[in-house]
Design a protein around this motif. Sequence first.
Motif, mmCIF file in Angstrom:
data_model
loop_
_atom_site.group_PDB
_atom_site.id
_atom_site.type_symbol
_atom_site.label_atom_id
_atom_site.label_comp_id
_atom_site.label_asym_id
_atom_site.label_seq_id
_atom_site.Cartn_x
_atom_site.Cartn_y
_atom_site.Cartn_z
ATOM 1 N N PHE A 222 57.415 35.577 -45.085
ATOM 2 C CA PHE A 222 56.496 36.331 -44.229
ATOM 3 C C PHE A 222 56.607 35.768 -42.820
ATOM 4 O O PHE A 222 56.493 34.563 -42.629
ATOM 5 N N GLU A 223 56.847 36.648 -41.858
ATOM 6 C CA GLU A 223 56.921 36.195 -40.462
ATOM 7 C C GLU A 223 55.839 36.917 -39.673
ATOM 8 O O GLU A 223 55.464 38.035 -40.023
ATOM 9 N N PHE A 224 55.367 36.294 -38.597
ATOM 10 C CA PHE A 224 54.457 37.015 -37.701
ATOM 11 C C PHE A 224 55.173 38.264 -37.206
ATOM 12 O O PHE A 224 56.366 38.207 -36.908
ATOM 13 N N LYS A 225 54.447 39.367 -37.120
ATOM 14 C CA LYS A 225 55.022 40.549 -36.468
ATOM 15 C C LYS A 225 54.490 40.566 -35.042
ATOM 16 O O LYS A 225 53.299 40.789 -34.823
ATOM 17 N N TYR A 226 55.391 40.271 -34.105
ATOM 18 C CA TYR A 226 54.988 40.185 -32.703
ATOM 19 C C TYR A 226 55.000 41.568 -32.075
ATOM 20 O O TYR A 226 55.877 42.388 -32.391
ATOM 21 N N ASP A 227 54.053 41.790 -31.169
ATOM 22 C CA ASP A 227 53.970 43.087 -30.512
ATOM 23 C C ASP A 227 54.641 42.985 -29.155
ATOM 24 O O ASP A 227 53.980 43.010 -28.123
ATOM 25 N N VAL A 229 58.867 43.136 -27.111
ATOM 26 C CA VAL A 229 60.051 43.973 -26.916
ATOM 27 C C VAL A 229 61.218 43.321 -27.651
ATOM 28 O O VAL A 229 61.473 42.122 -27.495
ATOM 29 N N ARG A 230 61.903 44.110 -28.462
ATOM 30 C CA ARG A 230 63.023 43.599 -29.252
ATOM 31 C C ARG A 230 64.192 43.266 -28.335
ATOM 32 O O ARG A 230 64.537 44.066 -27.452
ATOM 33 N N ILE A 231 64.788 42.113 -28.544
ATOM 34 C CA ILE A 231 65.981 41.774 -27.754
ATOM 35 C C ILE A 231 67.102 41.299 -28.671
ATOM 36 O O ILE A 231 66.851 40.730 -29.722
ATOM 37 N N THR A 244 68.468 45.751 -25.320
ATOM 38 C CA THR A 244 67.243 46.233 -25.966
ATOM 39 C C THR A 244 67.608 46.885 -27.292
ATOM 40 O O THR A 244 68.784 47.007 -27.626
ATOM 41 N N ARG A 245 66.591 47.388 -27.988
ATOM 42 C CA ARG A 245 66.881 48.044 -29.265
ATOM 43 C C ARG A 245 67.628 49.361 -29.072
ATOM 44 O O ARG A 245 68.223 49.871 -29.999
ATOM 45 N N ARG A 246 67.590 49.898 -27.825
ATOM 46 C CA ARG A 246 68.374 51.099 -27.551
ATOM 47 C C ARG A 246 69.757 50.730 -27.044
ATOM 48 O O ARG A 246 70.498 51.558 -26.553
ATOM 49 N N ALA A 374 57.615 41.202 -43.843
ATOM 50 C CA ALA A 374 58.006 40.540 -45.085
ATOM 51 C C ALA A 374 59.495 40.758 -45.266
ATOM 52 O O ALA A 374 59.978 41.886 -45.127
ATOM 53 N N LYS A 375 60.228 39.680 -45.537
ATOM 54 C CA LYS A 375 61.687 39.818 -45.650
ATOM 55 C C LYS A 375 62.189 39.311 -46.990
ATOM 56 O O LYS A 375 61.765 38.248 -47.452
ATOM 57 N N ASP A 376 63.069 40.100 -47.555
ATOM 58 C CA ASP A 376 63.662 39.754 -48.844
ATOM 59 C C ASP A 376 64.635 38.587 -48.629
ATOM 60 O O ASP A 376 65.551 38.676 -47.809
ATOM 61 N N ILE A 501 52.664 54.057 -25.299
ATOM 62 C CA ILE A 501 53.889 54.794 -24.993
ATOM 63 C C ILE A 501 55.040 53.834 -25.273
ATOM 64 O O ILE A 501 55.040 52.703 -24.776
ATOM 65 N N ARG A 502 55.999 54.256 -26.108
ATOM 66 C CA ARG A 502 57.093 53.357 -26.483
ATOM 67 C C ARG A 502 58.296 53.619 -25.587
ATOM 68 O O ARG A 502 59.207 54.343 -25.949
ATOM 69 N N TYR A 503 58.279 52.966 -24.401
ATOM 70 C CA TYR A 503 59.398 53.147 -23.476
ATOM 71 C C TYR A 503 60.699 52.624 -24.079
ATOM 72 O O TYR A 503 61.778 53.014 -23.697
ATOM 73 N N ASP A 504 60.543 51.693 -25.040
ATOM 74 C CA ASP A 504 61.739 51.037 -25.564
ATOM 75 C C ASP A 504 62.385 51.806 -26.713
ATOM 76 O O ASP A 504 63.427 51.405 -27.201
ATOM 77 N N LYS A 505 61.759 52.902 -27.153
ATOM 78 C CA LYS A 505 62.340 53.602 -28.310
ATOM 79 C C LYS A 505 62.945 54.939 -27.924
ATOM 80 O O LYS A 505 62.454 55.620 -27.029
ATOM 81 N N SER A 506 63.988 55.317 -28.633
ATOM 82 C CA SER A 506 64.624 56.600 -28.356
ATOM 83 C C SER A 506 64.062 57.622 -29.346
ATOM 84 O O SER A 506 63.555 57.251 -30.406
HETATM 85 P P1 AMP Z 1 58.125 49.046 -35.743
HETATM 86 O O1 AMP Z 1 58.559 49.131 -34.301
HETATM 87 O O2 AMP Z 1 56.662 49.294 -35.940
HETATM 88 O O3 AMP Z 1 59.022 49.847 -36.657
HETATM 89 O O4 AMP Z 1 58.317 47.539 -36.234
HETATM 90 C C1 AMP Z 1 59.552 46.897 -36.205
HETATM 91 C C2 AMP Z 1 59.641 46.091 -34.939
HETATM 92 O O5 AMP Z 1 58.813 44.942 -35.002
HETATM 93 C C3 AMP Z 1 60.997 45.487 -34.724
HETATM 94 O O6 AMP Z 1 61.879 46.421 -34.168
HETATM 95 C C4 AMP Z 1 60.720 44.345 -33.776
HETATM 96 O O7 AMP Z 1 60.778 44.811 -32.447
HETATM 97 C C5 AMP Z 1 59.281 43.982 -34.084
HETATM 98 N N1 AMP Z 1 59.105 42.633 -34.659
HETATM 99 C C6 AMP Z 1 58.118 41.781 -34.309
HETATM 100 N N2 AMP Z 1 58.175 40.649 -35.013
HETATM 101 C C7 AMP Z 1 59.230 40.746 -35.854
HETATM 102 C C8 AMP Z 1 59.815 39.903 -36.842
HETATM 103 N N3 AMP Z 1 59.308 38.706 -37.118
HETATM 104 N N4 AMP Z 1 60.903 40.363 -37.504
HETATM 105 C C9 AMP Z 1 61.430 41.577 -37.245
HETATM 106 N N5 AMP Z 1 60.928 42.426 -36.322
HETATM 107 C C10 AMP Z 1 59.835 42.025 -35.624
#
Ligand code: AMP
Length: 532
Positions: A222-227, A229-231, A244-246, A374-376, A501-506
């Motif tokens: 289990f990892e924190f899910k951070y809010d 920007v994905r890099i 970025t994710r795009r 949560a990661k397998d 608004i998800r500027y980072d998503k396509s």
């Molecule tokens: P979502 O955008 O709601 O589909 O959630 C997935 C996004 O959560 C990923 O694309 C990451 O940008 C973000 N994220 C934050 N923390 C983590 C983490 N520990 N592992 C993977 N993704 C994460």
Amino acid sequence: MVEVLFKEFVSLCKKLEKTQSRKEKVRILTEFMSKIGPDNARIVALLISGKIFPEYEDLKLDVGLSTVYKVLKSLKSGQTLLLEKPSTLKEIYNSLRRIALIRGEGSRRKKEESLRSLLLSLSEDERECLLRAIFGEMRVGVNEGMILEALSYALRCNLEVVRRAYMFIGDIGELTSKAFTNGCEGLKNVTLELFRPVKPMLASMVYSVVEALKEHGGICAFEFKYDGVRIQVHKKNDKVRIFTRRLTDVTVNLPDIVDLVKNNIKASTVVLDGEVISLRNGKPLPFQELVKRIRRQKELPRLLREIPLIPKFFDILFLDGQVLVDLPYKERWSFLEENVDAEFLSERIITEDLKEAENFFKKSIESGHEGLMAKDLSSVYTPGIRGKKWLKIKTADTIDAVIVAAEWGHGRRRGWLSDYYLAVLDDFSGGFTIVGKTFKGLTDEEFKEMTKRLLQLKVREEGYRIFVKPSIVVEVAYSEIQKSPKYRSGLALRFARITRIRYDKSPYDVTTLSELKRRYEEQFLRKQRRSK
Ligand code: AMP
């Protein structure tokens, strides 16, 4: 070299539009693409999937509806230029590219002129097809999955090989061109390369840590899910690039992360996957604040001081010349730990204990983060795939949707486009399909900005409603998914509210219709369980 006339492409589109059967569409596409050579096939794949330019290029045509109307009006009906020879697909595509590249002073006028001469050279049918491509509404009912199938037939190559190559290449056009240049053997050799970003691995949603534990066989990381920007960071000695994710290169916006990677990560070559966040008094800054760092390059010197970033890495895909994606998560994490300081790693636990997992979830929320991932433990890294090996657990039910139409507001919201039609990706037909409407959730500032952006994306108008090119992605919270006779999708979100608004998503990253259907079914099961 094979020459394909633009009118041949138009006929292909008409044929596809008329054909209902998915199988037949794939057959038509296979036949057409097999005969035209890598470069033409690349263009067909891009246009058919409604893209025009590869996502990572961040290239836009920037011609709005009003410009197109103006140009069309100026062409007398039936007026076409008699050309010595009809236009080829490549010529038309290159003209679009040239229009997109016009920038700077007087660009509006220059774009208009170029568009005028382009349309003038086309027949009525060809014009219509081109305009559909420009507005991202091809209406041929072909999605990327079908293009992958067509490639697999055309090359007599296992679909899994094609899919895997696509995961690493990330662009349907480039994949198609590579496929027809190097054949199936070439695709088998495609893997991750330094400085060529891959689509990040994605997660599906579950509603509790119990579900995650069950899905992963009783134990998970289990990892924190951070809010944030994905890099994706690529490093070779002193050279660092960040995507970025795009897959857009944002290295210039993140000089602090570049320095941090150079100074802290000793490995000579590495690719890391993570999230950047910013902490103020120990709490994460809201996403809206954070994205300013990526979007407002002119204000960078000030923003660097005001919004200092910190990375939280959670995966490693490449190390010292070795591709790691096929190693299990557990092994990748030990390489990650060896190479990255603990403060820059995602906080995590590995447990089979429900109580411990629930407390960790609470800890994440109390620290201001979004929930858990949560990661397998035995899962490999699958770029671009939203599977069950990574599961997100959040407090609220949200989906990502794309805005396809908007209505002018009244009362306090007069003068703004403030009522939005929200659509998900119809993963069967390839288009977007409406699942709800909302005017809730945005600030006045955001309404103003949204109005400006939507007007630039306008495709057509019906009374007080405008239809737009699907482009702006929003995260939407809802209370329930209902059956709906009103929308073609058959589903509607109840109490939908935009959370950001998800500027980072396509638009291609939004939730799919099948995912929404799955959630609809699960909702019932959960209710039943609760009432027992
Ligand atoms: P979502 O955008 O709601 O589909 O959630 C997935 C996004 O959560 C990923 O694309 C990451 O940008 C973000 N994220 C934050 N923390 C983590 C983490 N520990 N592992 C993977 N993704 C994460």
